[in-house]
Design a protein around this motif. Sequence first.
Motif, PDB file in Angstrom:
ATOM      1  N   THR A 206      33.365  59.508  30.978  1.00 54.86           N
ATOM      2  CA  THR A 206      33.321  58.203  31.438  1.00 54.86           C
ATOM      3  C   THR A 206      34.257  58.123  32.659  1.00 54.86           C
ATOM      4  O   THR A 206      35.024  58.878  33.130  1.00 54.86           O
ATOM      5  N   TYR A 349      38.884  49.170  20.610  1.00 56.79           N
ATOM      6  CA  TYR A 349      37.668  47.499  21.803  1.00 56.79           C
ATOM      7  C   TYR A 349      37.384  46.827  20.824  1.00 56.79           C
ATOM      8  O   TYR A 349      36.830  45.480  20.598  1.00 56.79           O
ATOM      9  N   GLN A 356      39.152  42.807  23.608  1.00 57.77           N
ATOM     10  CA  GLN A 356      38.661  42.411  24.056  1.00 57.77           C
ATOM     11  C   GLN A 356      39.050  41.475  25.103  1.00 57.77           C
ATOM     12  O   GLN A 356      38.707  40.877  26.457  1.00 57.77           O
ATOM     13  N   THR A 367      37.101  47.175  29.385  1.00 59.41           N
ATOM     14  CA  THR A 367      35.943  47.145  28.609  1.00 59.41           C
ATOM     15  C   THR A 367      35.291  47.731  28.521  1.00 59.41           C
ATOM     16  O   THR A 367      34.526  47.970  28.035  1.00 59.41           O
ATOM     17  N   SER A 368      36.416  48.996  27.283  1.00 57.39           N
ATOM     18  CA  SER A 368      35.501  50.191  26.519  1.00 57.39           C
ATOM     19  C   SER A 368      36.652  50.536  25.722  1.00 57.39           C
ATOM     20  O   SER A 368      37.530  50.409  25.762  1.00 57.39           O
ATOM     21  N   GLN A 369      36.562  51.035  25.040  1.00 57.87           N
ATOM     22  CA  GLN A 369      36.846  51.589  23.479  1.00 57.87           C
ATOM     23  C   GLN A 369      37.605  53.111  24.886  1.00 57.87           C
ATOM     24  O   GLN A 369      38.703  53.637  24.848  1.00 57.87           O
ATOM     25  N   ASP A 371      38.301  52.535  28.156  1.00 57.45           N
ATOM     26  CA  ASP A 371      39.678  52.421  28.860  1.00 57.45           C
ATOM     27  C   ASP A 371      41.129  52.410  28.018  1.00 57.45           C
ATOM     28  O   ASP A 371      42.032  52.407  28.365  1.00 57.45           O
TER      29      ASP A 371
END
Length: 568
Positions: A206, A349, A356, A367-369, A371
């Motif tokens: 990622t 998340y 969020q 913005t995501s798991q 992150d």
Amino acid sequence: MTKDTQSTSVWHRLLDTRISRRTALGTAAATAAAATLPVSFAQAQQAATGAGASTVSNGAGTSVATGDARFYPPFLPIEPTRADTMTVPAGYRWQVLAPWGEEFTEDGRRIGFNHDFIGYFPADMLEGGQSSTDAYLTINHEYVNPLFLGTEERTQENMEKEKRAMGVSVVRVTKDGQEWKVVKDAKNRAVDGLYDIELTGPVRGTAPVKGATMVKGTVGNCSGGQTPWGTLLTCEENVDGYTKAWEGSGYEAMHQGWVTEIDPFDPEWTPKKRTGMGRFRHENAAVIPAKDGRIVAYMGDDMQDSCVYKFVSKGAYNPANRTANRDLLAEGDLYVANFGNGTWVLLDYAKNKKLQEAKKDDKPLFTSQADVLADARAAALAVGGTPVDRPEDIEIHPRNNDVYIALTNNSKHGNYFGQIVKLTEEGSDHLATTFKWDVFAYGGPKSGFASPDNLVFDPYGNLWMVTDNSDLGTNPIKEFHGNNAMFFFPTEGPNAGKAYRFAVGPVEAEMTGPTWSPDGKTLFVSIQHPGEDSESLNKLTSNFAAAPGSNIPRPTLVAIEGFPGWKA
């Protein structure tokens, strides 16, 4: 510990077979156990309880105190000292083992620098054995001292040399008579700062790791843990500082700061960074199977005003399938502790709106798991995780499943001495989402210790702790302490929470990573950074464990003996 759970540590497994939780070394069993302990046990008990303690013969014409081995130290406590040596009680001895720079592999690799966590893996473990005289030790190497390594000039060659001196040494050791020796075994190896390691879990491939699936090296290796299937979890701490120190060397800070799993028995198995367990200043990972077989790991973020975490695997442990078990830590849920209301808060998340909605400078923090896990500290604080005073080592009590947390100190809030906290999960269930907690022991002149760091239990439930003070000898409020030391604490009975000093380390050193041989007769401990404040090679403050012909101090393991071993 109940019979339907299994501990990750050899001495915890011994508990299941040798010590019944119901009998708890009571009555006749306690008397039989006490009769085998050294004379100093009797002296220590008399000091703790006053004259008149009952005694029995030990079969050698000497009377020793009877009593529960959970309540009293098996040694006569020692006084603080500032000597440049290891100081242990009468009747105990120690030896240097696997010091920095010693050759230990068939291809000429040398032991790394600044030893920390020690994993003890009996050489016959995969065959069901528990050898106390033949083992693979995994030794973490936390950081380097450029003065002692000769790498003060920032060249590519020196930066590579520093990376080679960090990571983990997998070292076979055997006991020959009274002496421990390093054996050049084919499985010995250095999983260092240049080793190929695979990323697993939600952050693999990622943006936070720049799309990486394979990374170079493991560094900043502080404490760690062991799994029930016989692998090491080495924990990466304080890794961001190397971004500047190794500038231009290809170092990627986001590729570090994880829990890395290494199989000491299988050099062909690629080590794995378990990103599902989050990225922060990992001190350790205390691992235990829950009642349904899922794996739970307790972890601390070793920084002021940082949090305590719990990871719960998605899959369950299968004692008959080691291959499958080696993938268990790739997926799971990460929680952070809220000590204000005694809850574990899920860091997911998709399920937690606070993650969020979290923003910084009017921009989303996550913005995501991926992150969330890559900046687990920010995520923890965003959902109400409690910032505490440098959570270092965390360990699980072998008899009742309580979780003990060393909070080292926090000068920001005037907590200069630290404390040890005891956390009790609801129903003693490691899957619980609620808990209660209390302070087990406070540091300070009254208790005799300051800045608790690494912890280890013995099977009786006694807690052994080493300290992490960087200002001894310069801070007047710590004049009482002497050098960094190791302490023994009963966790039950009339002396629960009372500290008894067992050992004192050399000048400017920490003792780190204590671990027992399965029979309880050898305690291994690392001696980290002796003489760390030396101004130059001509003004050394320590010569501890110096090699023949040299006066430069060496980080090393020491093997301490004289213990009577575990008695049922």
